[in-house]
Structures are given as C-alpha cells and as structure tokens.
Design a protein around this motif. Sequence first.
Motif, mmCIF file in Angstrom:
data_model
loop_
_atom_site.group_PDB
_atom_site.id
_atom_site.type_symbol
_atom_site.label_atom_id
_atom_site.label_comp_id
_atom_site.label_asym_id
_atom_site.label_seq_id
_atom_site.Cartn_x
_atom_site.Cartn_y
_atom_site.Cartn_z
ATOM 1 N N HIS A 237 0.832 -1.195 0.000
ATOM 2 C CA HIS A 237 0.000 0.000 0.000
ATOM 3 C C HIS A 237 0.872 1.253 0.000
ATOM 4 O O HIS A 237 2.074 1.205 0.324
ATOM 5 N N LEU A 238 0.274 2.351 -0.365
ATOM 6 C CA LEU A 238 0.887 3.673 -0.274
ATOM 7 C C LEU A 238 0.294 4.413 0.923
ATOM 8 O O LEU A 238 -0.861 4.184 1.291
ATOM 9 N N ASP A 239 1.083 5.306 1.521
ATOM 10 C CA ASP A 239 0.480 6.190 2.519
ATOM 11 C C ASP A 239 0.089 7.493 1.840
ATOM 12 O O ASP A 239 0.242 7.657 0.614
ATOM 13 N N GLU A 240 -0.439 8.427 2.634
ATOM 14 C CA GLU A 240 -0.946 9.663 2.041
ATOM 15 C C GLU A 240 0.157 10.538 1.456
ATOM 16 O O GLU A 240 -0.119 11.447 0.651
ATOM 17 N N ASP A 241 1.412 10.277 1.799
ATOM 18 C CA ASP A 241 2.529 11.047 1.256
ATOM 19 C C ASP A 241 3.211 10.346 0.081
ATOM 20 O O ASP A 241 4.241 10.819 -0.413
ATOM 21 N N GLY A 242 2.655 9.201 -0.347
ATOM 22 C CA GLY A 242 3.215 8.496 -1.488
ATOM 23 C C GLY A 242 4.330 7.535 -1.160
ATOM 24 O O GLY A 242 4.992 7.027 -2.074
ATOM 25 N N TYR A 243 4.562 7.236 0.119
ATOM 26 C CA TYR A 243 5.570 6.257 0.503
ATOM 27 C C TYR A 243 4.985 4.856 0.368
ATOM 28 O O TYR A 243 3.855 4.599 0.794
ATOM 29 N N LEU A 244 5.777 3.962 -0.211
ATOM 30 C CA LEU A 244 5.320 2.608 -0.494
ATOM 31 C C LEU A 244 5.744 1.654 0.625
ATOM 32 O O LEU A 244 6.883 1.699 1.100
#
Length: 521
Positions: free
Chosen positions: A400-407
Amino acid sequence: MMPSRQDPPALLAARITATPDAPALAAEDGVLTWAQLGERVHRWRALLADAGVSSGDAVALMLGNRREAVEALLACLHSGVTVVPVNWHLTAPEVAYLLADAGARLLAVDPPRAEVGAKAAAEAGTVRAVVTGDQAAYGLAPVEPLLAAADPRTAPADQECGQLMIYTSGTTGRPKGVLNGLFVTGAPFARATRLLEYATGTLGVPTDGRVLLVGPWYHSAQLFYALLPLLNGATLVVRERFDPAATLATMAAERITECHLVPTQFVRLLRLDPAVRAAFSPASLRRIWHGGGACPPDVKRRMIEWWGPVLVEYYAATEGGVVTLIDSADWLAHPGSVGRAVPPNRIVVVDDDGRELGPHQRGRIFIRRPGRGFHYHNAAGKTRAAYLAPGVFTYGEVGHLDEDGYLYLTGRAQNMVVSGGVNVYPAEVEQVLVRHPDVRDAVVLGLPDEEYGERVAAVVEWEPDGGRPPWSALDAHCRRHLAGFKVPRSWRSVDAVPREPTGKVRLDQLRTLCGDDRWER
C-alpha cells in the motif's frame, strides 16, 4: 597504452583519454588501469570474433567475482552481444537449460565452475566453452593463451552496443530471461550515456570514489550498482565473496565510498564481535545501497546508528530496475517504507479488478512508466501477464501507499521466496520434490528467518503405501537436481495438502496446518 590503430572502448573512452594510468578495476589478483582495462576489453572482443561470435549472438558468463567477468561483460557490451550472467551455484542441467533457452554461442567459466560448465555445454549441444586462466580443464580451452594471441588492434573496428539478459524465476518454475531495455543491442552509445546521466542525478551513482562489489555479480542489483559506477568513472573494487570481518577490512583498507549490500549481510555484520565493529571507521562511506528483501527495522536502525545516515534503500526488480528510493533520514521518519517513486515512475496500487486504490488500501503494486518496459525472452504469455496496460507493469508484490506516497510492501502475489536477497520460485523446488518415489505431494513456501529474511520450507504429503525416509534423504535428493540455495531448510509432514478442485493450493489452510513452531530441520 592502447594501440593507436584502435579506438578505446566507447563506454570507457573518456576515462582512458583523461586518466589512462589511474586505477579502474581492483580485483584480488591485481589492479588494472583504465588503459589496461581498455586493452583487455579489446582482446576479449578479438577472442569473441575469433570464436565466431558476432552481433546479435548471446554469450553466457559463469564466472565468479573476478576481473575476467568485468572484462568479458564490457567486451560483449561493445560487440553487439547479449550477455547472459549465470548463477554459479546452478547444477549442470540448470545451466544447460539457460544456454539452450538463450541460444548462447559461447560459455566462459572459471576453474571452480569448469566441470559444471563443460557438462552443461555438452548437454546444450551447440555451445563452445572456455575456461579462464592458462590451464585447460575438463576439455575446455584456457582463455589466457587465446587473449595473449589476440591482437587488440584487430578487434572489430566498428563497436556496437550490446545488452544484458538476466534470468529470473517465472510462473512455470523455469527461469525466464529478462530484457529490461537498460542496454539495447545496436543502440547508439549516446543512449547509454543518457542512462548514466539519469543514474547519477536520480539514483546517486557516483562519478568518482571507490565502489565495492562483494555480492555475486550475476544478480541484477549487484551487477548494475557495480557496472554503472565503473562506466561513470569510479574505481571498482571486486572481492570474490562476502565475509563480514573481511568486508570491513576491505572497506577500511580500500577507502570504499559506495557499496551494495543485502539485509542478510547487515545481520552478519552486526553479529561480529563488538570489538571488531568498534574498531571499524565508516568515515569513507558515502552511500550503502540495499534491497533484495525485507530489512528488519531493528537491523536497519542499528546499521544507521553504526555507519551513520548512509543507507539508501530501493524497491526494484530485474525486470524494470529501480522504482523507489528512500534515504536514511526519510526512512527514520517512515520506518518500514521502501520509499517514494523516482521519476519517471509512478506507483499504482489496484484491487483484483484493476481499480486504483487509495492510501493505506492494500492491493497489487503496479508501476506506470510510459515509454520503457521489459519483456521475457521466449515467454510472451508471461510478459502479457505482467502488464495491466501499455506502460503499466508489476513486479508481483502487494502492498500500500500512505498519504505522502511512501510505499510499503506486505507480500508477493506469486509467493516468491526471497532468501538472503535471492529469489527462489516454489514451483521449481516442488517439481523436484514430487519426483521422489515416496512423495505424493509437496508445497514450498517461505518462513521468516532472522538472518536470511526468509528461508525455504517444504510441506510434504507422503505416498500412503510408501516409506517415510528421513529429511536428510529428501535434502540429498534435492541437491542432486537443484542449487543449494533452493533446497528447503525446514520441513513438515501433513496428511494431505489442502487443494481446490482445480489443483490450486489453499495457502490459508496450509498455513493454519503449519502455523506452530514444529518445523523440523
């Protein structure tokens, strides 16, 4: 110096012209300057031509971490040849399959691999094989007399860019050759120059310093994080194998600035005697790239505490290279992440129907990269299966990705086992296990392992009327057909492997059956 009638190898020309006597390649058997490396590359090019290898052909290299591997690789990349790195742990039948599938014209091996290479070449049928050094072995001609006889001035005057085909496991359990487009046969060398500019600006590949290669070069990450710095102008220091204490000593003595490591190696370094660790100064280190499997957060924190904020993690695969990066500071703020996408990549997480998911929603990970992808050699169906749409492909993971685009990675769609940074495809091991007369069914999976990240484990259903040999007998059976890193290290018996009517294994039920600690070794 290079004979004047022959232009230097194009990808090395700038360094050969500017600093001909500076060290280019430092292996355990000596140091080559840029001029000497250029001459050796041309001698290898002449050897290839004398062996009947021409543009468009494939050459397999079953060589350890040694200077000849780098020389032969560079020769192929200047001769329009497809280089096929061969895992030196493979058995003769496994190597023969790669030679036949790649259509290799020549196999170069070193003395420790000569017997396997000779058997594999004979089994493949049409492959000529040579052995490095100055002594024949198992009927293979030695390379050094051939190189000595080859006049570098008579190497083909027209240099042509070659390419790499790296084999990785596929859905059939047979390895598949990956052509990922980083190098393209016949492309202008200016294209490779643009690749180097991208690697410098985006991936942090150095243009100077001393880069250590200590993992097996046939792995794509080890290969590219050694080859690209060398082509960029850094000195490449090559060691045959990783040993934690010896690696620290090499880093100190050679003033290493960059190196690629995998989490298993971090674990082994951290297990060194505290006095040995305390005596090591990481002052010369600028960047330690790592990937090839999940890194336990406590291991990574301890490495950052020891070596400083020099660790750079990536998410990548042989198929399409690096997709994300995360440096030490960002990782400490986002522990467990493998980073954000680097241009021109974009991460897309989708559900089973291909619909894009939002932050923190787990699904299949795809990479959107218009204009460049990859394909599998002789496996059009597998290539199609890797694509969601043109320019949108997957490496097979879920996360999944978080809201900041980190995978964040949470698993693999095809249950690949990654042990010590090495991919093991379960189906290949299962096919060997069920060939044992007492085995009715078998499933191979990965179990968490503190040192290797994962270890290969086998669940066995015995023939009802057969015997139940000791696990050591199955271990020996596997080692006759598989490389050692593919052989299960943990074993379990079950009354019946849970399968759907279609034959698909119910992994949820299987893990429930095997969910305790009663694995045998």
